[in-house]
Enzyme design. Structure first.
Site, PDB file in Angstrom:
ATOM      1  N   SER A   1      66.560 -38.596   3.190  1.00  0.00           N
ATOM      2  CA  SER A   1      67.975 -38.907   3.024  1.00  0.00           C
ATOM      3  C   SER A   1      68.267 -40.334   3.507  1.00  0.00           C
ATOM      4  CB  SER A   1      68.826 -37.898   3.800  1.00  0.00           C
ATOM      5  OG  SER A   1      68.388 -37.830   5.130  1.00  0.00           O
TER       6      SER A   1
ATOM      7  N   ASP B   1      58.933 -43.800   0.985  1.00  0.00           N
ATOM      8  CA  ASP B   1      60.258 -43.223   0.706  1.00  0.00           C
ATOM      9  C   ASP B   1      61.082 -44.149  -0.192  1.00  0.00           C
ATOM     10  OD1 ASP B   1      59.201 -41.613   2.633  1.00  0.00           O
ATOM     11  OD2 ASP B   1      60.646 -42.119   4.192  1.00  0.00           O
TER      12      ASP B   1
HETATM   13  C1  GLA Z   1      57.859 -40.754   6.547  1.00  0.00           C
HETATM   14  C2  GLA Z   1      57.830 -42.278   6.407  1.00  0.00           C
HETATM   15  C3  GLA Z   1      56.902 -42.700   5.270  1.00  0.00           C
HETATM   16  C4  GLA Z   1      55.519 -42.060   5.415  1.00  0.00           C
HETATM   17  C5  GLA Z   1      55.649 -40.563   5.687  1.00  0.00           C
HETATM   18  C6  GLA Z   1      54.333 -39.927   6.040  1.00  0.00           C
HETATM   19  O1  GLA Z   1      58.420 -40.178   5.409  1.00  0.00           O
HETATM   20  O2  GLA Z   1      59.125 -42.780   6.185  1.00  0.00           O
HETATM   21  O3  GLA Z   1      56.813 -44.105   5.213  1.00  0.00           O
HETATM   22  O4  GLA Z   1      54.785 -42.713   6.408  1.00  0.00           O
HETATM   23  O5  GLA Z   1      56.549 -40.273   6.745  1.00  0.00           O
HETATM   24  O6  GLA Z   1      53.442 -40.015   4.993  1.00  0.00           O
END
Ligand code: GLA
Length: 381
Positions: free
Chosen positions: A129, A174
């Site tokens: 989010s 993300d």
């Molecule tokens: C979170 C972080 C990502 C990634 C994941 C694990 O979502 O924001 O950048 O490192 O954890 O894969």
């Protein structure tokens, strides 16, 4: 939701927004903690996300409102301060972080503005989010001053806001998936080269997400600790990032680093190999084998990276026993959050509820069930 945000904006600020932008949340399909180690990762943008409405103000004042406090029908307007906020206004760190970093990418920002964000993504469920809010905010701030921005730069703006302002040393997963998402596709990111491409999903693939609603109290600190351990392992091996190390090099480092650091590095190297194998298996249409690797990824999180929890493990243990489930794993940073199950058409609501009820008997709370579909990436509406 577009109508809702326009109406709510008008009710709050007494005028129409100049722009409305949207960015989706994401599922981490496979590639756990590979991104900041320079490895590859696969994610899917989902059909839920965050909308931002924005209008400039002449008086230089900055006002922000959102429905971030789930269930609250009341919108509270916060002043946009350029210091990190805590408590109820902590969500403003994401748009204000974007405001703070935009000039370093050569973009100008409006002096004053009225801002509203609304979302249909649960926060803390491992569905990003925060990245959705960063990207919807960045898209709106850029559009209101009619500035064009390539999608990879949009993703980097969101990541920099999170790294430098919010203070989480996350990778590009993300924000990259939220920017490049496409319906019926996964986003493949080569995090070393910052290359983004898409991989078609088999039509029979379905995503079920089980949100445990549990989160380790120290989740941000634990994420940063894993980041540090990975960087330490790379230094011991003599490479810049773990993605540059080979399994043979890692083996020669036994004894030079603490046992937990060794386990973190092994997880990352094996996970990188799993991501590449999944890409090949998807191309070959072997969804059952893809599922097997998803479950292997979870076991590696459970025993090597140690970012799983009892609730997440229990869900995976139950899910993999159900016919129609190809595989299951924690999705996102871990230490709580959600499990993703990759399923075929024979797995439905009835099966999902049975798994949730079974887990509730052992964990206290029943996980929330979400049947999620892939969706499109960030855009101005
Ligand atoms: C979170 C972080 C990502 C990634 C994941 C694990 O979502 O924001 O950048 O490192 O954890 O894969």
């Amino acid at each position: 939701m577009t109508d809702t945000i326009r109406k709510t904006f008008a009710a709050l600020y007494g005028r129409a927004p100049e722009v409305v932008a949207y960015a989706p949340g994401r599922i981490e399909f496979i590639g756990n903690h590979t991104d900041y180690n320079g490895g590859p990762v696969l994610g899917a943008a989902i059909n839920r996300g965050t909308w931002v409405a924005l209008a400039r103000r002449e008086d230089g004042q900055r006002q922000l409102a959102s429905d971030w406090q789930a269930g609250s029908a009341r919108f509270e307007i916060f002043p946009g301060l350029l210091e990190r906020q805590g408590g109820r206004s902590a969500w403003t760190n994401y748009p204000m972080g974007v405001i703070k970093v935009l000039p370093s990418f050569g973009f100008c920002i409006p002096d004053g503005f009225d801002f509203l964000a609304i979302s249909n993504l649960p926060s803390g469920a491992g569905l990003s989010s925060s990245a959705a809010l960063e990207l919807a905010s960045a898209s709106a701030f850029l559009a209101v001053n009619v500035q064009q921005c390539p999608l990879d730069v949009l993703a980097m703006i969101g990541r920099k806001a999170e790294n430098d302002y919010v203070g989480v040393p996350c990778g590009i997963l993300d924000q990259g998936v939220s920017a490049f998402g496409q319906a019926d596709h996964l986003v493949y990111i080569d995090c070393r080269k910052m290359n983004f491409s898409s991989v078609r999903l088999p039509s029979e693939a379905s995503f079920w997400v089980f949100n445990t609603n549990t989160k380790h109290a120290l989740v941000d600190g634990l994420y940063a600790e894993r980041h540090r351990e990975c960087m330490q392992a790379a230094t011991e091996i003599g490479v810049g990032l773990l993605a540059d190390a080979t399994v043979a090099q890692l083996a020669t480092a036994i004894g030079r680093m603490p046992a937990p650091t060794m386990k973190r590095a092994r997880h990352v190297l094996e996970e990188i190999a799993r991501v590449e194998e999944v890409v090949a298996l998807l191309a070959a249409g072997r969804i059952d084998q893809v599922g097997r690797l998803l479950t292997a990824s979870h076991r590696s999180s459970q025993y090597l990276f140690e970012n799983s929890t009892r609730e997440l493990d229990l869900l995976v243990d139950n899910l993999v026993e159900v016919p129609g489930v190809y595989g299951a794993r924690l999705t996102g940073g871990g230490f709580g959050g959600a499990v993703l199950a990759l399923t075929g058409p024979s797995f439905g609501e009835r099966e999902a509820v049975a798994v949730a009820k079974c887990c509730a008997r052992h964990c206290g709370g029943e996980p929330d069930i979400m049947h999620l579909h892939t969706g499109t990436g960030a855009r101005v509406i």
